[in-house]
Design an enzyme around this catalytic site. Structure first.
Site, PDB file in Angstrom:
ATOM      1  CE  LYS A 111      -7.509  -0.144   1.044  1.00  0.00           C
ATOM      2  NZ  LYS A 111      -7.646   0.985   1.941  1.00  0.00           N
ATOM      3  CG  HIS A 140      -3.903  -0.985  -1.786  1.00  0.00           C
ATOM      4  ND1 HIS A 140      -4.357   0.319  -1.738  1.00  0.00           N
ATOM      5  CD2 HIS A 140      -3.680  -1.353  -0.499  1.00  0.00           C
ATOM      6  CE1 HIS A 140      -4.389   0.722  -0.485  1.00  0.00           C
ATOM      7  NE2 HIS A 140      -3.984  -0.265   0.293  1.00  0.00           N
ATOM      8  CB  SER A 189      -0.956  -0.001   1.192  1.00  0.00           C
ATOM      9  OG  SER A 189      -0.255  -0.230   2.393  1.00  0.00           O
TER      10      SER A 189
HETATM   11  C1  LIG Z   1      -3.572  -3.675   2.421  1.00  0.00           C
HETATM   12  C2  LIG Z   1      -4.773  -3.333   3.251  1.00  0.00           C
HETATM   13  N1  LIG Z   1      -5.423  -4.321   3.879  1.00  0.00           N
HETATM   14  C3  LIG Z   1      -6.503  -4.073   4.647  1.00  0.00           C
HETATM   15  C4  LIG Z   1      -6.980  -2.787   4.817  1.00  0.00           C
HETATM   16  C5  LIG Z   1      -8.151  -2.555   5.715  1.00  0.00           C
HETATM   17  O1  LIG Z   1      -9.281  -2.283   4.961  1.00  0.00           O
HETATM   18  P1  LIG Z   1     -10.511  -1.425   5.507  1.00  0.00           P
HETATM   19  O2  LIG Z   1     -10.232   0.001   5.168  1.00  0.00           O
HETATM   20  O3  LIG Z   1     -11.660  -1.987   4.743  1.00  0.00           O
HETATM   21  O4  LIG Z   1     -10.625  -1.673   6.958  1.00  0.00           O
HETATM   22  C6  LIG Z   1      -6.343  -1.740   4.177  1.00  0.00           C
HETATM   23  C7  LIG Z   1      -6.843  -0.354   4.337  1.00  0.00           C
HETATM   24  O5  LIG Z   1      -6.152   0.606   4.408  1.00  0.00           O
HETATM   25  C8  LIG Z   1      -5.208  -2.009   3.380  1.00  0.00           C
HETATM   26  O6  LIG Z   1      -4.540  -1.023   2.768  1.00  0.00           O
END
Ligand SMILES: Cc1ncc(COP(=O)(O)O)c(C=O)c1O
Length: 396
Positions: free
Chosen positions: A243, A212, A184
């Site tokens: 996202k 992502h 990310s």
């Molecule tokens: C790689 C990754 N996994 C999980 C999440 C968590 O997702 P959520 O925003 O739906 O809680 C995020 C969110 O920033 C993320 O970037």
């Protein structure tokens, strides 16, 4: 004896930044048009979101969310396990399983909970998790909740992972290898073929966080597995709706028995209220739009490639980004805060990433691009980076 709240009174990090006028977080958005937002009375180009397909403002998606409120009200007021399970949750799970090429899918209220819940219930006392060092915080929280051992392996380093497993695999019953599909902060794609090979060699299961990658990689944005033609080799695909899917919520997809087990064992699923009806309808309509308007992927990639070309061409260090997430390395933390402030004053909304999220001295601005950014938006952003990059001594 000490007052429990003493640490709160003495916590000065954020207050020091606020005092210096450099605090870059919690900027209240007054209005949003998707690729632009209004803050402090001024419209700014948004390059700090995860709204890759720009679907938060698609007329059909917005209309579907409004219809769902008329049909079901604004919230589920309880866990799906008890009183909050809607036919639309189940329909969405079926659609997602089909979209991803998996037998079954389970929808959680956030992606964070999907990681926490799935990892913690799957990995028992005699099992282990092998987790990439740059995995998202929600994976780390999941590994903390899991009673089995967690070993973090050097980022995307297949030789190191192989060495660790050669040495330790025999100590555990089951082993789960966990990695982000797209990292990310760096925008880098995981070495999935490498992971698949190692998982098979050492008899491990493979779990990919496609937060992502969905809506970004593979045909119609089906994710990292689809990108490499290795969907069947990924045992569990985790994703989020916060996202590309323009909403909030998350899921885990895999074989029917494993998903059934998670559904009845994952406490963050069972004891947290269900994803609201408007959010479910949003995601369902995003899936429809993706199928009917595949040109949005062309726009996304045209924009992402343009900005990688522009920023790298100007001389910025954009690391190994291969996706619409394009980091711009600034250096020390204070410089990154100052650069973010200058961007903001020039009408560009972006966020800094500082230590410990990145190594000290490697603070960066995480920029990300959307299918709905216009050519003018992006030319403007590139122009501002050029001007400030010179001013800050980052480029010539
Ligand atoms: C790689 C990754 N996994 C999980 C999440 C968590 O997702 P959520 O925003 O739906 O809680 C995020 C969110 O920033 C993320 O970037």
């Amino acid at each position: 004896m000490m007052d429990l709240f003493e640490k709160c009174r003495s916590f000065q990090d954020a207050k020091t930044l606020m005092g210096a006028g450099l605090y870059p977080f919690f900027k209240p958005i007054e209005a949003s048009q998707g690729s632009t937002v209004t803050t402090h009375g001024t419209k700014r180009v948004m390059i700090g979101s995860n709204n890759y397909l720009g679907l938060t403002h698609h007329p059909r998606v917005m209309a579907a969310a409004k219809r769902a409120i008329d049909e079901f009200g604004t919230g589920c007021t309880g866990s799906r396990f008890l009183n909050g399970n809607l036919v639309s949750h189940e329909r969405l799970e079926e659609s997602l399983a089909k979209f991803l090429g998996k037998e079954a899918c389970l929808v959680f209220s956030t992606g964070f909970l999907a990681n926490q819940g799935s990892l913690s219930c799957l990995v028992g006392r005699n099992d282990a998790i092998l987790s990439d060092r740059e995995n998202h915080a929600s994976i780390i929280e999941g590994t903390r909740l899991a009673v089995g051992e967690t070993i973090r392996f050097p980022h995307n380093d297949m030789d190191a992972l192989d060495r660790i497993l050669t040495e330790k695999r025999a100590q555990y019953d089951g082993v789960l290898i966990v990695a982000d599909g797209v990292f990310s902060m760096s925008g880098e794609i995981v070495d999935l073929p490498g992971l698949v090979k190692i998982a098979s060699k050492h008899n491990c299961k493979l779990y990919i966080d496609d937060a992502h990658s969905l809506g970004v990689l593979g045909e119609l944005g089906r994710g990292t597995g689809a990108h490499f033609g290795l969907t069947d080799e990924v045992d569990l695909i985790m994703g989020t709706f916060s996202k590309s899917f323009a909403s909030i919520g998350g899921f885990i997809a895999g074989d029917a028995d494993t998903i059934h087990y998670i559904k009845h064992k994952a406490r963050p699923f069972m004891f947290s209220a269900a994803m609201p009806p408007s959010a479910v309808a949003t995601v369902q309509e995003c899936l429809n739009v993706i199928h009917e308007e595949p040109q949005i992927f062309d726009n996304l990639w045209k924009n992402a490639r343009k900005m990688k070309r522009e920023l790298s061409g100007l001389g910025f260090d954009t690391l190994a980004s291969q996706t619409p997430i394009i980091p711009v390395v600034i250096g020390d933390d204070v410089k990154a805060f100052s650069f973010t402030k200058a961007l903001y004053e020039h009408g560009v909304f972006a966020t800094p990433v500082v230590s410990p999220a990145v190594p000290a001295g490697m603070a960066l601005i995480r920029t990300s691009y959307m299918a709905t950014h216009t050519e003018d938006d992006l030319d403007y952003v590139a122009e501002v980076f050029k001007k400030l990059g010179k001013q800050f001594g980052l480029i010539r």
